[in-house]
Design an enzyme around this catalytic site. Structure first.
Site, PDB file in Angstrom:
ATOM      1  N   GLU A   1      91.121  59.471  37.960  1.00  0.00           N
ATOM      2  CA  GLU A   1      90.808  58.401  36.966  1.00  0.00           C
ATOM      3  C   GLU A   1      90.170  58.511  36.263  1.00  0.00           C
ATOM      4  OE1 GLU A   1      92.602  53.429  37.831  1.00  0.00           O
ATOM      5  OE2 GLU A   1      90.258  54.072  37.757  1.00  0.00           O
TER       6      GLU A   1
ATOM      7  N   HIS B   1     101.089  70.130  59.640  1.00  0.00           N
ATOM      8  CA  HIS B   1     103.259  70.440  60.466  1.00  0.00           C
ATOM      9  C   HIS B   1     103.769  69.545  59.207  1.00  0.00           C
ATOM     10  CE1 HIS B   1     101.422  71.244  64.320  1.00  0.00           C
ATOM     11  NE2 HIS B   1     100.808  70.778  63.975  1.00  0.00           N
TER      12      HIS B   1
ATOM     13  N   LYS C   1     102.053  50.346  31.813  1.00  0.00           N
ATOM     14  CA  LYS C   1     101.988  48.312  32.348  1.00  0.00           C
ATOM     15  C   LYS C   1     102.465  47.708  30.798  1.00  0.00           C
ATOM     16  CE  LYS C   1      97.456  47.501  34.370  1.00  0.00           C
ATOM     17  NZ  LYS C   1      95.569  47.269  33.958  1.00  0.00           N
TER      18      LYS C   1
HETATM   19  O1  PA5 Z   1      89.368  51.325  38.392  1.00  0.00           O
HETATM   20  C1  PA5 Z   1      90.192  51.033  37.712  1.00  0.00           C
HETATM   21  O2  PA5 Z   1      89.246  50.128  36.530  1.00  0.00           O
HETATM   22  C2  PA5 Z   1      91.125  49.864  38.076  1.00  0.00           C
HETATM   23  O3  PA5 Z   1      91.512  50.776  39.066  1.00  0.00           O
HETATM   24  C3  PA5 Z   1      90.862  48.508  38.065  1.00  0.00           C
HETATM   25  O4  PA5 Z   1      89.859  48.719  39.005  1.00  0.00           O
HETATM   26  C4  PA5 Z   1      92.326  48.141  38.921  1.00  0.00           C
HETATM   27  O5  PA5 Z   1      93.367  48.250  38.191  1.00  0.00           O
HETATM   28  C5  PA5 Z   1      92.212  46.871  39.068  1.00  0.00           C
HETATM   29  O6  PA5 Z   1      91.785  46.085  37.843  1.00  0.00           O
HETATM   30  P1  PA5 Z   1      91.385  44.360  37.894  1.00  0.00           P
HETATM   31  O7  PA5 Z   1      89.874  44.512  39.079  1.00  0.00           O
HETATM   32  O8  PA5 Z   1      90.995  43.877  36.679  1.00  0.00           O
HETATM   33  O9  PA5 Z   1      92.344  43.567  38.422  1.00  0.00           O
END
Ligand code: PA5
Length: 464
Positions: free
Chosen positions: A286, A307, A421
């Site tokens: 990310e 394996h 999303k």
């Molecule tokens: O790194 C990030 O921003 C995402 O992985 C969020 O943590 C994840 O989508 C969860 O979001 P939230 O805490 O708003 O539910």
């Protein structure tokens, strides 16, 4: 006290000292952006001093809440996804016995990290008849996966404990002032913990997001924070790369990327580190995977995956680098016995420990992969303990921040996460998505290139 080590001998046949010298300039600029908070995304640098910023009162509050949950629950469910899930799971799986739910009270389960109906159905049957406490963790409060799981579990709790008592069995970890979860918590008097505004999800393991579930698992969070605080000195404050394994790791992976490598695999020889790799994948994926750039982070658990994936690693497309996560002092008590018939021809190992055999497997694998032209580094942690897991979290957080800036991206945003999303909301008919809903249905119904056994087919969109 031992420290985390980085061995990069097996990279030096692929790069030169001059490459490192060259890259050092980029590193110093990137480092400056982080410590001076002058780069893109610097609003999200709160994790930099978290281990010191968290107060004794906050830690006491987490520990008291965890103690109450441990006392009062058969089952604890941590509900969250991505950064609101992976850090806690990584630490709990690494620091608990492999089959912890067989022996631990409370048992710990995770939910809200998928939309699988089968998973939720099975979870319901596991918690049936038990005293359950849940920790809903969501900064936004509206992330679909945890919000749906929260609905389901809350309904189950209302049926089982009654409307009046249900909110006493919920702890919410969320934003200090905004979002759906904050509103619900304020209206219903739910116990809350706050996710700091300046800490993004994937950097939040050392906030209550990670610390509460980890403390419920009985893990020493003070030691973990101590390890992370020492990481601040060892990695953030040390400019000299000859003394800083985290910064050196960032430099080397960037050089290898510039030389055409496209995949980085984190490999371990301890199954309990599996979720450390999952956490690492989110952190690096990310943070760096944007603007059409970035090493693709993947992982393997060895020797299991030797394996299945071993062939590809040894002989497949040569665009991969490998980072071994090694443990210097793993569990070493089990000794291999002697067998009279020796049908498996393993008596030559009798008297040796499993640890010894696992170590030779690691050394042999590392050398084989090097011979197969896979540049590799080894990060060695002295042991799998709360202190070193905290230290390791900070090691990787520092590395990715510097590495991301060296790569030329903003390591602290995640714009790409929104695309699926939008499509999902459009297909589900979420109010406000009417136009996108029409567009995506047209797009999907135009997808005719698929077949089923015996006949060509046509996509059916949104069959409910
Ligand atoms: O790194 C990030 O921003 C995402 O992985 C969020 O943590 C994840 O989508 C969860 O979001 P939230 O805490 O708003 O539910």
């Amino acid at each position: 006290m031992k420290n985390i080590k980085l061995d990069y001998s097996n990279v030096m046949d692929f790069i030169t000292e001059e490459d490192i010298e060259q890259e050092k300039k980029k590193y110093l600029e990137a480092r400056k952006k982080v410590v001076e908070k002058s780069g893109e995304g610097s609003d999200y640098l709160g994790w930099l001093d978290l281990p010191k910023r968290i107060t004794d009162d906050e830690i006491d509050d987490i520990l008291e809440t965890a103690a109450h949950i441990r006392e009062d629950s058969d089952v604890f469910i941590s509900v969250g996804i991505g950064g609101s899930y992976l850090g806690a799971r990584a630490a709990i799986e690494a620091l608990s016995p492999n089959f912890y739910n067989m022996s631990m009270k409370p048992q710990i389960y995770f939910a809200g990290n998928s939309i699988s109906p089968r998973y939720l159905k099975d979870l319901k049957s596991v918690i049936d008849g038990k005293k359950v406490t849940i920790n809903i963790i969501s900064k936004s409060g509206t992330t679909t996966e945890p919000a749906l799981a929260f609905r389901m579990i809350r309904e189950w709790m209302i049926e089982n404990y009654g409307q009046k008592d249900v909110f006493k069995r919920i702890v919410a970890t969320t934003d200090s002032s905004k979002g759906a979860l904050r509103q619900l918590a304020d209206e219903e008097g739910i116990k809350t913990f706050v996710i700091p505004d300046d800490v993004g999800g994937r950097f939040s393991v050392l906030t209550p997001v990670g610390l509460l579930p980890i403390a419920v698992a009985g893990i020493d969070i003070r030691k973990m924070l101590e390890g992370a605080a020492d990481g601040m000195k060892e990695f953030r404050d040390e400019e000299d790369i000859a003394k800083n394994p985290s910064s050196m790791y960032a430099i080397l992976r960037n050089i290898l990327y510039e030389k055409g490598k496209r995949i980085e695999m984190l490999s371990n020889f301890e199954p309990q580190l599996h979720y450390i790799s999952e956490w690492w994948k989110q952190l690096f994926g990310e943070s760096e995977g944007k603007d059409n750039k970035g090493l693709h982070p993947t992982s393997c658990d060895f020797t299991t995956d030797l394996h299945s994936m071993g062939q590809w690693i040894q002989d497949g497309c040569r665009n991969i680098i490998e980072t071994f996560l090694n443990v210097e002092d793993p569990e070493s008590t089990i000794v291999i016995g002697m067998e009279k018939r020796n049908l498996d021809h393993l008596n030559y190992l009798a008297g040796k420990t499993f640890r010894y055999v696992n170590e030779q497997a690691f050394l042999g694998t590392r050398a084989a992969h090097r011979d197969g032209e896979v540049p590799n580094m080894t990060i060695t942690i002295p042991s799998i303990s709360p202190y070193y897991i905290g230290n390791l979290f900070y090691f990787f957080e520092w590395a990715v921040a510097v590495s991301g800036y060296m790569l030329g991206v903003n390591p602290f945003n995640q714009p790409g996460v929104e695309s699926y999303k939008k499509n999902m909301f459009a297909l589900l008919g979420k109010p406000g998505f009417e136009e996108q809903s029409r567009e995506i249905r047209e797009k999907l119904s135009g997808q005719k290139k698929f077949i089923s056994a015996g006949s060509p087919g046509k996509a059916e969109v949104g069959a409910g």
